[in-house]
Scaffold this active site. Structure first.
Site, mmCIF file in Angstrom:
data_model
loop_
_atom_site.group_PDB
_atom_site.id
_atom_site.type_symbol
_atom_site.label_atom_id
_atom_site.label_comp_id
_atom_site.label_asym_id
_atom_site.label_seq_id
_atom_site.Cartn_x
_atom_site.Cartn_y
_atom_site.Cartn_z
ATOM 1 C CE LYS A 190 149.256 108.884 69.799
ATOM 2 N NZ LYS A 190 149.962 108.950 68.551
ATOM 3 C CG HIS B 214 148.709 102.632 68.330
ATOM 4 N ND1 HIS B 214 149.874 103.314 68.084
ATOM 5 C CD2 HIS B 214 147.702 103.520 68.160
ATOM 6 C CE1 HIS B 214 149.583 104.571 67.784
ATOM 7 N NE2 HIS B 214 148.269 104.728 67.824
ATOM 8 C CD GLU C 133 152.295 106.179 68.676
ATOM 9 O OE1 GLU C 133 151.764 106.010 69.791
ATOM 10 O OE2 GLU C 133 152.002 107.125 67.919
ATOM 11 C CB SER D 182 146.758 114.063 61.288
ATOM 12 O OG SER D 182 148.119 113.912 61.679
ATOM 13 C CD GLU E 120 145.254 104.870 64.514
ATOM 14 O OE1 GLU E 120 144.726 105.909 64.923
ATOM 15 O OE2 GLU E 120 146.092 104.235 65.163
ATOM 16 C CG ASN F 166 146.231 106.161 71.832
ATOM 17 O OD1 ASN F 166 146.530 105.971 73.009
ATOM 18 N ND2 ASN F 166 147.024 105.816 70.829
ATOM 19 N N GLY G 154 150.176 111.715 64.120
ATOM 20 C CA GLY G 154 150.921 112.768 64.810
ATOM 21 C C GLY G 154 151.690 113.708 63.896
HETATM 22 C C1 PEP Z 1 146.801 107.553 67.257
HETATM 23 O O1 PEP Z 1 147.684 107.565 68.088
HETATM 24 O O2 PEP Z 1 146.109 106.540 67.145
HETATM 25 C C2 PEP Z 1 146.587 108.738 66.415
HETATM 26 C C3 PEP Z 1 145.734 108.642 65.437
HETATM 27 O O3 PEP Z 1 147.325 109.869 66.700
HETATM 28 P P1 PEP Z 1 147.119 111.333 66.092
HETATM 29 O O4 PEP Z 1 145.637 111.639 66.105
HETATM 30 O O5 PEP Z 1 147.883 112.253 67.004
HETATM 31 O O6 PEP Z 1 147.637 111.330 64.700
#
Ligand code: PEP
Length: 231
Positions: A9, A89, A91, A194, A158, A7, A164
């Site tokens: 973003k 997601h 966000e 992460s 997640e 992803n 992040g």
């Molecule tokens: C994500 O945006 O779905 C995600 C898992 O981000 P990150 O790997 O940066 O934690």
């Protein structure tokens, strides 16, 4: 078959995305192992991409077209043959304020269009701190209105506090949550939050983890290739 998804973003432009996908396609062509690899670039970088990489949209409005300023719809996706979408997601839920009701409506719309859907769920830290029962109830509420028997569904767990931040649940905690999710979801289950080059291999070996959804660590194609090799 493991599933590995990137992803982007709000990162990378059109030309960087094009070189990334070209490089990834070359890698997947030479790599004979069976894996499904998705990339979700920003909407402005969507294009007609050939090759094994499945390119999807990070978001779209549940409409063919119309008066939805700032959004894209099916007209804009079908120009490039995009039939894959990320929905729910964290966000979009927590930063952009999408409600479960609007998410379920979007899910239903794209399900009826036969899209591949990567559907994301995950709890904030204050919920995790309340304990496993509350955590699982929170995740259940994020499944309301979602047809879990849809054949083109992939679910990504997640935890919001892991996205992040460099923090991840223990492997044991991931195993527990995925075990509970598996009791009601037969679709592939990804872990996200992460995931990095150096923890991806062990995370993908956890029971009921069918792959990973990667944000920050997927921005460099060499790192993403290594995460795919670790799958
Ligand atoms: C994500 O945006 O779905 C995600 C898992 O981000 P990150 O790997 O940066 O934690």
């Amino acid at each position: 078959m493991k599933i590995v998804a990137a992803n982007f973003k709000t990162n990378h432009n059109r030309s960087i995305t094009a070189s990334y996908v070209t490089e990834l396609n070359k890698f997947l062509e030479d790599d004979k192992r069976e894996r499904k690899v998705f990339v979700f670039p920003p909407a402005t970088a969507l294009d007609n991409f050939d090759g094994k990489t499945i390119v999807g949209a990070q978001n779209a409005y549940p409409a063919q077209n119309g008066a939805f300023t700032g959004e894209i719809g099916v007209d804009q996706l079908s120009e490039f043959g995009i039939n894959t979408i990320l929905i729910g997601h964290s966000e979009r839920r927590h930063v952009l304020g999408e409600t479960q009701e609007s998410i379920a409506e979007k899910y239903e719309y794209y399900r009826e269009l036969d899209f591949n859907i990567i559907y994301c769920i995950g709890e904030p830290l204050e919920v995790r701190e309340q304990g496993n029962k509350e955590l699982l109830e929170y995740l259940d509420a994020q499944l309301v209105g979602i047809d879990l028997n849809y054949s083109k569904l992939v679910v990504a767990y997640e935890p919001v506090w892991a996205i992040g931040t460099g923090l991840t649940p223990t492997n044991h905690d991931i195993e527990l949550i995925h075990y509970s999710l598996r009791e009601k979801i037969s679709a592939p289950l990804l872990y996200g939050g992460s995931v990095k080059v150096n923890n991806s291999e062990e995370i993908m070996q956890i029971d009921n983890v069918d792959g990973v959804l990667v944000g920050g660590a997927a921005l460099h194609v060499e790192d993403f290739k290594q995460i795919i090799k670790n799958s």
